[in-house]
Design an enzyme around this catalytic site. Structure first.
Site, PDB file in Angstrom:
ATOM      1  N   ASN A  21       0.806  -1.219   0.000  1.00  0.00           N
ATOM      2  CA  ASN A  21       0.000   0.000   0.000  1.00  0.00           C
ATOM      3  C   ASN A  21       0.839   1.269   0.000  1.00  0.00           C
ATOM      4  O   ASN A  21       0.290   2.364  -0.128  1.00  0.00           O
ATOM      5  CB  ASN A  21      -0.928   0.011   1.214  1.00  0.00           C
ATOM      6  CG  ASN A  21      -2.016  -1.043   1.111  1.00  0.00           C
ATOM      7  OD1 ASN A  21      -2.791  -1.056   0.164  1.00  0.00           O
ATOM      8  ND2 ASN A  21      -2.051  -1.956   2.070  1.00  0.00           N
ATOM      9  N   HIS A  36      40.647  -1.810 -26.570  1.00  0.00           N
ATOM     10  CA  HIS A  36      40.406  -0.555 -25.857  1.00  0.00           C
ATOM     11  C   HIS A  36      40.011   0.582 -26.790  1.00  0.00           C
ATOM     12  O   HIS A  36      40.431   0.653 -27.940  1.00  0.00           O
ATOM     13  CB  HIS A  36      41.619  -0.117 -25.024  1.00  0.00           C
ATOM     14  CG  HIS A  36      42.943  -0.490 -25.594  1.00  0.00           C
ATOM     15  ND1 HIS A  36      44.005  -0.909 -24.837  1.00  0.00           N
ATOM     16  CD2 HIS A  36      43.380  -0.554 -26.880  1.00  0.00           C
ATOM     17  CE1 HIS A  36      45.029  -1.188 -25.614  1.00  0.00           C
ATOM     18  NE2 HIS A  36      44.676  -0.977 -26.852  1.00  0.00           N
TER      19      HIS A  36
END
EC number: 2.7.7.23
Length: 454
Positions: free
Chosen positions: A226, A361
């Site tokens: 709730n 890379h």
């Protein structure tokens, strides 16, 4: 016996303070109502009706893949009224109906199945799902006569004996359909709230000398949501449940409290997961993998023996014995082969990378087909976008791409080729060739002294 289910999902949930209907808030990546629908299906209940109200169209949109039917509760006038709104769904049916709430995502399929089986085996008109808790304050108490349920008493209405009862109503039920429909006709809203309560059906059934039973389950399973705090609590329990399953299946999770795994993820044994990993959707991870800290993997397939460090992998496939990262980004529709190296600050987008290729890379590869045993030097860019369209690049097997190379798509680099560092390639490179596409170096002697730069 015929089985069907009704899921109550019509409320807005004001305490959760959201524009989104409460049942559409997610627990571990899946809407709460879809957790409950899946529990029904896994309990072998295929005929599912969802009661919708607030945000009805959005709830339908988010549950449409579940192949369910819907009943509209235009006004929220209580749980009994919600079930009355499913009258058209129930009429003409025989057998039993399970009624569950759409904001209780922890319910297990085996619990649903056990409740229905208990109901059928005991020949009950109604069977309640209940829990025994230490502090039942605020919950409706289950008053029994032996194994049979006599009544449900709300906390504020309990007498001295009833207040001591620790068995409480979970708000989930199984009913004989015929008995339920008859009782719904007798429901009254003559109460302070002017609402129709499903719990009153139990009283009506008892007055008609119908048999009402109950099945006790773990209180955790019945927790409803709730508020945001309750959602966080439920999600914490669910994460722990998911992680425990993987631990029991032979996966090492070094810090379960700091590892997020969604319920449909599959992980092979002897895989090691470090803290900070987020694994989402229908990801499948093989055996003997190592997920070092702080990666996100979504809807991807990871082979055996893969190592991933601090990277993001989305909707892609990674082959066996491949390493990814650190700080790599594998975007959707990429297919990375076996024994591949995808290194630091590498981005792969909608590309295929062949086995044993190294992209170590600072490289971008987009919309490309890359062969096997290729090597990409630092700073390579596949220039796949001309401002209007994306174009394709093809790189053959055993190619060597030198540092700071631009491959301007569409272009093809054939097998066994070398591209010199710093080149901008705009034309096809033939097989076995060395391609050089850069300005010739020119040294101007005495230039610094003449310009007095020193």
């Amino acid at each position: 016996m015929n089985k069907c289910a009704i899921i109550l999902a019509a409320g807005q949930g004001t305490r959760i303070k959201s524009k989104l209907p409460k049942v559409l808030h997610k627990a571990c990546g899946k809407e709460m109502v879809n957790h409950v629908i899946d529990a029904m299906r896994n309990a072998e209940i295929d005929d599912v009706n969802v009661i919708i109200g607030k945000g009805a169209e959005l709830v339908k949109e988010r549950t449409t893949s579940k192949n369910v039917s819907y009943s509209l509760q235009a006004e929220q006038l209580g749980t009994g009224h919600a079930v009355k709104c499913a009258k058209d769904f129930l009429e003409g049916k025989t057998g039993v109906v399970a009624i569950f709430t759409g904001d209780a995502p922890l319910i297990k399929a085996e619990t649903v199945k056990n409740l229905v089986d208990t109901h059928i085996n005991e020949k009950n008109s109604a069977t309640l799902l209940t829990s025994v808790i230490e502090n039942p304050t605020g919950y409706g108490r289950i008053v029994r006569n032996g194994e049979s349920v006599e009544k449900i008493v709300e906390h504020k209405d309990c007498n001295e004996q009833e207040i001591k009862i620790q068995e409480v109503n979970a708000g989930m039920y199984c009913f004989d359909i015929e008995s339920l429909l008859t009782s719904l006709e007798q429901l009254s809203n003559d109460n302070a709230q002017g609402e129709y309560y499903l719990t009153d059906v139990i009283e009506i059934l008892k007055k008609d000398n119908k048999k009402v039973g109950a099945m006790i389950t773990d209180f955790e399973e019945t927790l409803g949501v709730n508020s945001r705090a309750e959602l966080a609590k439920v999600e914490s329990i669910m994460r722990n449940r998911i992680n425990r399953t993987h631990l029991d299946n032979g996966v090492t999770i070094i810090d379960p409290l700091n590892t997020y795994i969604e319920p449909e993820v599959v992980i092979g044994k002897d895989t090691i997961i470090y803290p900070g990993n987020v694994i989402e959707g229908k990801t499948v991870i093989g055996e003997d993998c190592i997920l070092y800290p702080n990666s996100r993997i979504n809807n991807s397939t990871i082979g055996n023996g893969v190592e991933i460090q601090s990277s993001v992998i989305l909707d892609s496939k990674i082959g066996d014995e491949t390493t990814v990262g650190p700080f790599a980004y594998v975007r959707p529709e990429s297919n990375i082969g076996e024994h591949v190296r995808i290194g630091d600050f590498v981005e792969i987008k909608k590309s295929t990378i062949g086995n044993n290729t190294k992209v170590s890379h600072l490289t971008y590869i987009g919309d490309a087909e890359v062969g096997e045993r290729c090597n990409f030097g630092c700073g390579t860019v596949v220039v796949n976008y001309d401002g209007k369209k994306k174009h394709k690049t093809i790189i053959g097997d055993d190619s060597f791409i030198g540092c700071n190379t631009n491959l301007v798509s569409p272009v093809e680099v054939k097998d066994n080729t070398y591209i010199a560092a710093g080149s901008t390639i705009t034309k096809e490179v033939p097989e076995g060739s060395l391609a050089i596409a850069r300005a010739k170096q020119q040294n101007i002697e005495g230039w610094v002294e003449r310009k007095k730069l020193k």
